[in-house]
Write a protein that holds these residues in place. Structure first.
Motif, PDB file in Angstrom:
ATOM      1  N   THR A  58      11.018 -16.836  46.372  1.00  0.00           N
ATOM      2  CA  THR A  58      10.181 -17.925  45.913  1.00  0.00           C
ATOM      3  C   THR A  58      11.796 -18.044  44.406  1.00  0.00           C
ATOM      4  N   GLU A  59      12.604 -19.439  44.885  1.00  0.00           N
ATOM      5  CA  GLU A  59      13.631 -20.570  43.728  1.00  0.00           C
ATOM      6  C   GLU A  59      13.167 -21.663  42.961  1.00  0.00           C
ATOM      7  N   ASP A  63      16.662 -27.243  42.496  1.00  0.00           N
ATOM      8  CA  ASP A  63      16.484 -28.897  43.218  1.00  0.00           C
ATOM      9  C   ASP A  63      15.302 -28.924  44.484  1.00  0.00           C
ATOM     10  N   THR A  64      15.835 -28.169  44.851  1.00  0.00           N
ATOM     11  CA  THR A  64      14.548 -28.023  46.237  1.00  0.00           C
ATOM     12  C   THR A  64      13.902 -26.315  46.082  1.00  0.00           C
ATOM     13  N   VAL A  65      12.093 -27.277  46.189  1.00  0.00           N
ATOM     14  CA  VAL A  65      11.918 -25.496  44.925  1.00  0.00           C
ATOM     15  C   VAL A  65      11.721 -24.461  46.957  1.00  0.00           C
ATOM     16  N   ARG A  92       4.562 -36.846  49.193  1.00  0.00           N
ATOM     17  CA  ARG A  92       4.684 -37.350  48.633  1.00  0.00           C
ATOM     18  C   ARG A  92       6.249 -37.290  47.805  1.00  0.00           C
ATOM     19  N   LYS A  93       6.180 -35.922  47.117  1.00  0.00           N
ATOM     20  CA  LYS A  93       7.007 -35.194  46.560  1.00  0.00           C
ATOM     21  C   LYS A  93       7.490 -34.109  46.894  1.00  0.00           C
ATOM     22  N   GLY A  94       9.135 -34.037  46.242  1.00  0.00           N
ATOM     23  CA  GLY A  94      10.093 -33.067  47.054  1.00  0.00           C
ATOM     24  C   GLY A  94      11.552 -32.971  45.985  1.00  0.00           C
ATOM     25  N   PRO A  95      12.117 -32.136  47.099  1.00  0.00           N
ATOM     26  CA  PRO A  95      12.136 -31.611  48.275  1.00  0.00           C
ATOM     27  C   PRO A  95      11.551 -29.667  48.090  1.00  0.00           C
ATOM     28  N   PHE A  96      10.852 -29.587  49.523  1.00  0.00           N
ATOM     29  CA  PHE A  96      10.642 -28.566  49.760  1.00  0.00           C
ATOM     30  C   PHE A  96      11.689 -27.833  50.440  1.00  0.00           C
ATOM     31  N   SER A  97      11.582 -26.138  50.662  1.00  0.00           N
ATOM     32  CA  SER A  97      12.178 -25.550  51.579  1.00  0.00           C
ATOM     33  C   SER A  97      11.087 -24.279  52.255  1.00  0.00           C
ATOM     34  N   VAL A  98       9.910 -24.194  53.408  1.00  0.00           N
ATOM     35  CA  VAL A  98       9.371 -23.718  53.185  1.00  0.00           C
ATOM     36  C   VAL A  98       9.311 -22.309  54.322  1.00  0.00           C
ATOM     37  N   PHE A  99       9.834 -21.120  53.949  1.00  0.00           N
ATOM     38  CA  PHE A  99      10.148 -20.137  55.182  1.00  0.00           C
ATOM     39  C   PHE A  99      11.132 -21.126  56.132  1.00  0.00           C
ATOM     40  N   CYS A 133      -1.110 -33.905  39.842  1.00  0.00           N
ATOM     41  CA  CYS A 133       0.212 -33.729  39.674  1.00  0.00           C
ATOM     42  C   CYS A 133      -0.006 -33.664  41.114  1.00  0.00           C
ATOM     43  N   ASN A 134      -0.500 -34.390  42.022  1.00  0.00           N
ATOM     44  CA  ASN A 134       0.120 -34.064  43.373  1.00  0.00           C
ATOM     45  C   ASN A 134       0.284 -32.873  44.169  1.00  0.00           C
ATOM     46  N   ASN A 135       1.475 -32.999  45.054  1.00  0.00           N
ATOM     47  CA  ASN A 135       1.926 -31.647  45.650  1.00  0.00           C
ATOM     48  C   ASN A 135       2.567 -30.390  44.443  1.00  0.00           C
ATOM     49  N   GLY A 136       1.913 -30.430  43.045  1.00  0.00           N
ATOM     50  CA  GLY A 136       2.509 -29.871  42.363  1.00  0.00           C
ATOM     51  C   GLY A 136       3.965 -29.175  41.632  1.00  0.00           C
ATOM     52  N   TYR A 137       4.908 -30.260  43.012  1.00  0.00           N
ATOM     53  CA  TYR A 137       6.392 -30.195  43.060  1.00  0.00           C
ATOM     54  C   TYR A 137       6.542 -29.872  40.936  1.00  0.00           C
ATOM     55  N   TYR A 138       6.548 -30.527  40.657  1.00  0.00           N
ATOM     56  CA  TYR A 138       7.075 -30.686  38.876  1.00  0.00           C
ATOM     57  C   TYR A 138       6.184 -29.048  38.243  1.00  0.00           C
ATOM     58  N   MET A 139       4.946 -28.434  38.765  1.00  0.00           N
ATOM     59  CA  MET A 139       4.573 -27.638  38.469  1.00  0.00           C
ATOM     60  C   MET A 139       5.488 -26.665  38.872  1.00  0.00           C
ATOM     61  N   PHE A 140       5.603 -26.593  39.916  1.00  0.00           N
ATOM     62  CA  PHE A 140       6.599 -24.993  40.185  1.00  0.00           C
ATOM     63  C   PHE A 140       8.210 -24.802  39.752  1.00  0.00           C
ATOM     64  N   ARG A 141       8.762 -26.604  38.837  1.00  0.00           N
ATOM     65  CA  ARG A 141       9.659 -27.221  38.675  1.00  0.00           C
ATOM     66  C   ARG A 141       9.462 -25.714  37.395  1.00  0.00           C
ATOM     67  N   MET A 142       8.316 -26.047  36.268  1.00  0.00           N
ATOM     68  CA  MET A 142       8.587 -25.398  35.376  1.00  0.00           C
ATOM     69  C   MET A 142       8.370 -23.829  35.149  1.00  0.00           C
ATOM     70  N   VAL A 143       7.790 -23.005  36.702  1.00  0.00           N
ATOM     71  CA  VAL A 143       7.881 -21.825  36.312  1.00  0.00           C
ATOM     72  C   VAL A 143       8.566 -21.343  35.763  1.00  0.00           C
ATOM     73  N   PRO A 144      10.603 -21.195  36.201  1.00  0.00           N
ATOM     74  CA  PRO A 144      11.082 -20.413  35.235  1.00  0.00           C
ATOM     75  C   PRO A 144      11.049 -21.000  34.318  1.00  0.00           C
ATOM     76  N   LEU A 145      10.840 -21.962  33.284  1.00  0.00           N
ATOM     77  CA  LEU A 145      10.062 -22.451  31.810  1.00  0.00           C
ATOM     78  C   LEU A 145       9.165 -20.546  31.277  1.00  0.00           C
ATOM     79  N   LYS A 146       8.498 -20.358  32.442  1.00  0.00           N
ATOM     80  CA  LYS A 146       7.294 -19.189  31.626  1.00  0.00           C
ATOM     81  C   LYS A 146       6.102 -20.044  31.214  1.00  0.00           C
ATOM     82  N   PRO A 147       5.634 -21.320  31.698  1.00  0.00           N
ATOM     83  CA  PRO A 147       4.698 -20.860  30.960  1.00  0.00           C
ATOM     84  C   PRO A 147       3.254 -20.252  31.249  1.00  0.00           C
ATOM     85  N   ARG A 148       2.987 -20.040  30.106  1.00  0.00           N
ATOM     86  CA  ARG A 148       1.347 -18.868  30.150  1.00  0.00           C
ATOM     87  C   ARG A 148       1.247 -19.802  31.328  1.00  0.00           C
TER      88      ARG A 148
END
Length: 325
Positions: A58-59, A63-65, A92-99, A133-148
């Motif tokens: 995962t990354e 810009d692309t999750v 509506r929200k992205g971009p994503f790359s899934v497999f 949050c829609n499909n969670g694009y911004y939630m995924f972008r927060m992951v590297p910032l290590k929220p609890r």
């Protein structure tokens, strides 16, 4: 109690919140969404199919999750995954790359994130809400910032199951979602360090009451990051459309940046800063293979790009931060 009725996110909150009231709302919504009806099954079934896959890679910092690489699955499996992902159209929200499958969503959401990230408070170890949050694009972008914890509020069945499918494959334990609307934020008094409220306020009949609810839900010293559709200008005014604005029903007050600053001040916020303002464009919101319906250009007067099809000023987007004293 089935797994869908579990509420793991409650473990992150203080004992003063009304766990019983939250559980009652959650269980009612789960009974609703688990009905054996086509409107629910059209999204639940692809979620269940996709949740059987787990990405090795995962990354979320680019810009692309990215959730999984092409080499992790066979060509046949990749095609099956793509068919299930397309069940969540329009994206509506992205971009994503899934497999290895590139999902080009309607919104170039990385542009909004890049405007936000320079003004983000420290999210490490923090409790965060993403409202709508829609499909969670911004939630995924927060992951590297290590929220609890990042808790997504999302009442749309389509977006709810889309996020659940994506995160089932990604496996981020500090991201969660519930079918809650913005009206449920009052169930979480003094609970969040940071709240993201993006693309919501102009859909609310009482924007100042909404902002007061945000104040109440933040911990002392907590931060609100708010993004809104807006009209250009520096006067403290708001547009109130007769029926629709840019073809969107349920749009009420579309403010200038100064008006939103004043709303935040009167709701009880301090340290208010308007840090970005820009006109919308078809470079950022457009029709794609993953969103085949009308988009930005269809909402704008073809003979005057400064006006909507209704004759109102064409939309801008504004970004503000504010703190709870």
């Amino acid at each position: 109690m089935t797994d869908s009725f579990q509420m793991h996110y409650l473990n992150y909150f203080h004992s003063e919140i009304d766990f019983g009231a939250i559980a009652e709302v959650h269980q009612r919504l789960q009974r609703w969404v688990n009905q054996q009806k086509k409107g629910f099954l059209r999204y639940r079934v692809p979620y269940e199919q996709l949740s059987t896959y787990r990405a090795a890679h995962t990354e979320c910092g680019a810009d692309t999750v990215t959730i999984g690489l092409a080499e992790e699955v066979t060509a046949q499996t990749q095609q099956e995954i793509k068919e299930q992902l397309r069940c969540f159209m329009p994206w509506r929200k992205g971009p994503f790359s899934v497999f290895g499958i590139d999902v080009d969503a309607e919104w170039r959401s990385e542009r909004k994130w890049n405007r936000l990230r320079k003004r983000l408070p420290d999210l490490s170890g923090k409790i965060v809400a993403d409202i709508g949050c829609n499909n969670g694009y911004y939630m995924f972008r927060m992951v590297p910032l290590k929220p609890r914890l990042v808790l997504g509020f999302e009442p749309s069945v389509q977006h709810y199951y889309c996020f659940k499918a994506l995160n089932a494959m990604a496996g981020f334990e500090n991201l969660d979602i519930d079918l809650l609307g913005v009206e449920h934020i009052s169930l979480f008094p003094q609970s969040f360090d940071v709240i993201f409220l993006m693309g919501i306020i102009y859909h609310r009949i009482s924007p100042i009451e909404l902002l007061k609810d945000m104040v109440a839900a933040l911990k002392p010293g907590g931060t609100l990051l708010i993004e809104s559709q807006a009209i250009p200008g520096s006067e403290p005014i708001a547009l109130f459309p007769e029926h629709t604005y840019a073809k969107v029903p349920g749009t009420y007050f579309v403010p200038t940046g100064k008006t939103l600053e004043n709303w935040l001040l009167r709701a009880g916020f301090s340290e208010i800063e308007l840090f970005c303002s820009h006109p919308m464009s078809s470079e950022e919101q457009r029709r794609t293979d993953w969103m085949e319906f009308e988009s930005y250009l269809d909402y704008i007067d073809p003979e005057d790009a400064s006006r909507t099809v209704e004759g109102y000023p064409a939309p801008w987007r504004i970004f503000l931060s504010a703190r709870k004293p």
